[in-house]
Scaffold this motif. Structure first.
Motif, PDB file in Angstrom:
ATOM      1  N   UNK A   1       0.578  -1.096   0.057  1.00 25.89           N
ATOM      2  CA  UNK A   1       0.005  -0.009  -0.183  1.00 25.89           C
ATOM      3  C   UNK A   1       0.958   1.280   0.004  1.00 25.89           C
ATOM      4  N   UNK A   2       1.951   1.199   0.967  1.00 25.59           N
ATOM      5  CA  UNK A   2       2.836   2.310   0.819  1.00 25.59           C
ATOM      6  C   UNK A   2       3.390   2.692  -0.575  1.00 25.59           C
ATOM      7  N   UNK A   3       3.537   1.673  -1.314  1.00 27.47           N
ATOM      8  CA  UNK A   3       4.221   1.732  -2.759  1.00 27.47           C
ATOM      9  C   UNK A   3       3.507   2.485  -3.562  1.00 27.47           C
ATOM     10  N   UNK A   4       1.998   2.057  -3.379  1.00 29.63           N
ATOM     11  CA  UNK A   4       1.380   2.703  -4.367  1.00 29.63           C
ATOM     12  C   UNK A   4       0.931   4.092  -3.807  1.00 29.63           C
ATOM     13  N   UNK A   5       0.802   4.476  -2.400  1.00 26.21           N
ATOM     14  CA  UNK A   5       0.811   5.770  -2.113  1.00 26.21           C
ATOM     15  C   UNK A   5       1.920   6.694  -2.398  1.00 26.21           C
ATOM     16  N   UNK A   6       3.287   6.158  -2.598  1.00 25.51           N
ATOM     17  CA  UNK A   6       4.390   6.942  -3.032  1.00 25.51           C
ATOM     18  C   UNK A   6       3.963   7.554  -4.387  1.00 25.51           C
ATOM     19  N   UNK A   7       3.298   7.180  -5.252  1.00 26.91           N
ATOM     20  CA  UNK A   7       2.906   7.825  -6.419  1.00 26.91           C
ATOM     21  C   UNK A   7       2.069   9.034  -6.330  1.00 26.91           C
TER      22      UNK A   7
END
Length: 116
Positions: free
Chosen positions: A79-85
């Motif tokens: 989820x954090x990886x998606x939110x990084x965008x």
């Protein structure tokens, strides 16, 4: 928008569960079924990448993540990886969050966690 532990009222509608607020202003129930398999590992159902794919389609300018009244919503690495965008604002359920959403002029999406 008003809330008490375990419930929230948005645009006159009452919800007794976590919700997503979409870019178009619509509200839908958070689909915890996509993440429930990790509940035992995290102590509660975490926010996962499987739940956040709607962000890619909606393309918000900012994403608000309400991490609950005590700030305990777990967020997985995926989820954090998606939110990084995205420009992300994470905060516990407080009047500050309510004020921030009310003042927000950018196109936004939100995940609202109504409990801990």
């Amino acid at each position: 928008m008003t809330w008490k532990f375990g419930k929230i009222k948005i645009q006159g509608e009452k919800y007794k569960h976590d919700v997503y607020i979409h870019v178009d202003g619509s509200v839908t129930k958070r689909n915890k079924d996509l993440s429930r398999h990790l509940k035992e590992e995290y102590g509660q159902t975490p926010l996962t990448d499987a739940e956040l794919h709607f962000l890619r389609d909606e393309e918000p300018e900012v994403v608000y993540i309400d991490i609950g009244f005590c700030g305990q919503l777990p967020i997985t690495y995926g989820a954090k990886r998606i939110l990084d965008g995205f420009d992300v604002i994470m905060m516990p359920t407080t009047d500050d969050l309510k004020k921030a959403l009310k003042k927000e002029k950018r196109k936004y999406a939100a995940v609202i966690h109504v409990t801990c």
